[in-house]
Scaffold this motif. Sequence first.
Motif, PDB file in Angstrom:
ATOM      1  N   VAL A  10       0.806  -1.092  -0.429  1.00  0.00           N
ATOM      2  CA  VAL A  10       0.223   0.434   0.026  1.00  0.00           C
ATOM      3  C   VAL A  10       1.351   1.245  -0.200  1.00  0.00           C
ATOM      4  N   LYS A  11       1.840   1.553   0.581  1.00  0.00           N
ATOM      5  CA  LYS A  11       2.339   2.367   1.103  1.00  0.00           C
ATOM      6  C   LYS A  11       3.193   2.808  -0.806  1.00  0.00           C
ATOM      7  N   VAL A  12       3.888   1.881  -0.990  1.00  0.00           N
ATOM      8  CA  VAL A  12       4.446   1.718  -2.477  1.00  0.00           C
ATOM      9  C   VAL A  12       3.465   1.967  -3.407  1.00  0.00           C
ATOM     10  N   VAL A  13       2.109   1.485  -3.491  1.00  0.00           N
ATOM     11  CA  VAL A  13       1.452   2.286  -4.355  1.00  0.00           C
ATOM     12  C   VAL A  13       0.642   3.446  -4.145  1.00  0.00           C
ATOM     13  N   LEU A  14       0.494   3.824  -3.226  1.00  0.00           N
ATOM     14  CA  LEU A  14       0.499   5.567  -2.466  1.00  0.00           C
ATOM     15  C   LEU A  14       1.464   6.298  -2.764  1.00  0.00           C
ATOM     16  N   ASN A  15       2.744   6.041  -2.787  1.00  0.00           N
ATOM     17  CA  ASN A  15       3.175   7.381  -2.827  1.00  0.00           C
ATOM     18  C   ASN A  15       3.866   6.515  -4.666  1.00  0.00           C
ATOM     19  N   ARG A  16       2.669   6.288  -4.898  1.00  0.00           N
ATOM     20  CA  ARG A  16       3.488   6.758  -6.102  1.00  0.00           C
ATOM     21  C   ARG A  16       2.029   7.602  -6.999  1.00  0.00           C
ATOM     22  N   THR A  17       1.142   7.753  -5.824  1.00  0.00           N
ATOM     23  CA  THR A  17       0.140   8.711  -6.864  1.00  0.00           C
ATOM     24  C   THR A  17       0.223   9.936  -6.135  1.00  0.00           C
ATOM     25  N   PRO A  18      -0.221  11.119  -7.253  1.00  0.00           N
ATOM     26  CA  PRO A  18      -0.200  11.970  -6.983  1.00  0.00           C
ATOM     27  C   PRO A  18      -0.304  12.844  -5.383  1.00  0.00           C
ATOM     28  N   ALA A  19      -1.626  12.211  -5.302  1.00  0.00           N
ATOM     29  CA  ALA A  19      -1.652  12.782  -3.477  1.00  0.00           C
ATOM     30  C   ALA A  19      -1.044  13.396  -2.632  1.00  0.00           C
ATOM     31  N   PHE A  20       0.106  11.307  -3.018  1.00  0.00           N
ATOM     32  CA  PHE A  20       1.403  11.160  -1.852  1.00  0.00           C
ATOM     33  C   PHE A  20       2.279  11.716  -2.267  1.00  0.00           C
ATOM     34  N   ALA A  21       2.587  12.405  -2.994  1.00  0.00           N
ATOM     35  CA  ALA A  21       3.772  13.037  -3.430  1.00  0.00           C
ATOM     36  C   ALA A  21       4.495  14.034  -2.661  1.00  0.00           C
ATOM     37  N   ALA A  22       3.619  14.554  -2.281  1.00  0.00           N
ATOM     38  CA  ALA A  22       4.476  15.526  -1.210  1.00  0.00           C
ATOM     39  C   ALA A  22       4.709  15.562  -0.029  1.00  0.00           C
ATOM     40  N   GLU A  23       3.861  14.464   0.789  1.00  0.00           N
ATOM     41  CA  GLU A  23       4.138  14.065   1.575  1.00  0.00           C
ATOM     42  C   GLU A  23       3.888  11.915   2.249  1.00  0.00           C
ATOM     43  N   PRO A  24       5.082  11.570   0.870  1.00  0.00           N
ATOM     44  CA  PRO A  24       5.319  10.027   1.441  1.00  0.00           C
ATOM     45  C   PRO A  24       4.498   9.445   2.441  1.00  0.00           C
ATOM     46  N   ILE A  25       5.097   8.550   2.535  1.00  0.00           N
ATOM     47  CA  ILE A  25       3.765   7.624   3.693  1.00  0.00           C
ATOM     48  C   ILE A  25       4.911   6.659   3.681  1.00  0.00           C
ATOM     49  N   ASN A  26       6.027   6.928   4.961  1.00  0.00           N
ATOM     50  CA  ASN A  26       6.611   6.250   5.759  1.00  0.00           C
ATOM     51  C   ASN A  26       6.178   5.401   6.382  1.00  0.00           C
ATOM     52  N   ASP A  27       5.659   4.980   7.723  1.00  0.00           N
ATOM     53  CA  ASP A  27       4.888   4.214   8.577  1.00  0.00           C
ATOM     54  C   ASP A  27       3.739   4.374   8.507  1.00  0.00           C
ATOM     55  N   LEU A  28       3.446   3.076   8.933  1.00  0.00           N
ATOM     56  CA  LEU A  28       1.765   2.956   8.589  1.00  0.00           C
ATOM     57  C   LEU A  28       1.490   3.017  10.773  1.00  0.00           C
ATOM     58  N   GLY A  29       2.366   3.028  11.275  1.00  0.00           N
ATOM     59  CA  GLY A  29       2.266   3.031  13.117  1.00  0.00           C
ATOM     60  C   GLY A  29       2.723   1.348  13.071  1.00  0.00           C
ATOM     61  N   ILE A  30       2.470   1.381  14.656  1.00  0.00           N
ATOM     62  CA  ILE A  30       2.704  -0.176  15.263  1.00  0.00           C
ATOM     63  C   ILE A  30       2.099  -1.799  14.783  1.00  0.00           C
ATOM     64  N   LYS A  31       2.260  -2.673  14.696  1.00  0.00           N
ATOM     65  CA  LYS A  31       1.672  -3.573  14.068  1.00  0.00           C
ATOM     66  C   LYS A  31       1.001  -4.325  15.830  1.00  0.00           C
ATOM     67  N   HIS A  32       0.101  -4.482  15.896  1.00  0.00           N
ATOM     68  CA  HIS A  32      -0.098  -5.182  17.004  1.00  0.00           C
ATOM     69  C   HIS A  32      -0.533  -6.872  16.983  1.00  0.00           C
ATOM     70  N   ASP A  33      -0.215  -7.816  17.958  1.00  0.00           N
ATOM     71  CA  ASP A  33      -1.021  -8.795  17.336  1.00  0.00           C
ATOM     72  C   ASP A  33      -2.082  -9.582  16.920  1.00  0.00           C
ATOM     73  N   ASN A  34      -2.505  -8.154  17.341  1.00  0.00           N
ATOM     74  CA  ASN A  34      -4.561  -8.748  16.885  1.00  0.00           C
ATOM     75  C   ASN A  34      -5.074  -7.737  15.454  1.00  0.00           C
ATOM     76  N   SER A  35      -3.881  -6.749  15.145  1.00  0.00           N
ATOM     77  CA  SER A  35      -4.009  -6.111  13.990  1.00  0.00           C
ATOM     78  C   SER A  35      -5.032  -6.691  12.693  1.00  0.00           C
ATOM     79  N   GLU A  36      -5.257  -6.404  12.492  1.00  0.00           N
ATOM     80  CA  GLU A  36      -6.052  -6.557  11.030  1.00  0.00           C
ATOM     81  C   GLU A  36      -6.414  -5.782  10.195  1.00  0.00           C
TER      82      GLU A  36
END
Length: 107
Positions: A69-95
């Motif tokens: 998702v980070k790779v795909v979104l960072n290619r789109t114009p909406a995220f070009a100015a502020e690319p996504i570097n991190d989505l936060g911490i994944k917990h054991d029950n994250s889904e």
Amino acid sequence: MENQTIEFQAKMYAFALNSATKEHGFKKDENWKLTIANAQEKAEIEQKYYPTVSTQIEAAFLTRLSEMVKVVLNRTPAFAAEPINDLGIKHDNSEYIIAYNPIRVHR
């Protein structure tokens, strides 16, 4: 085949975000914040912010989907100015991967 499915899901999520951006009339200074969440965290975000866009996936594939998702979104114009570097911490029950606009608080 599994990688193609995850890549397809990432592209569909990016499409949903771009559609929601247009549908809700985001201004140029408004951006999505993406995070990984469990069901409780997702419910809290949905209660606090509007709009939200989320997708659910098995925990085993969540890390790979979030990276794609980070790779795909960072290619789109909406995220070009502020690319996504991190989505936060994944917990054991994250889904979920959930996107919200921190400026748009649910009233």
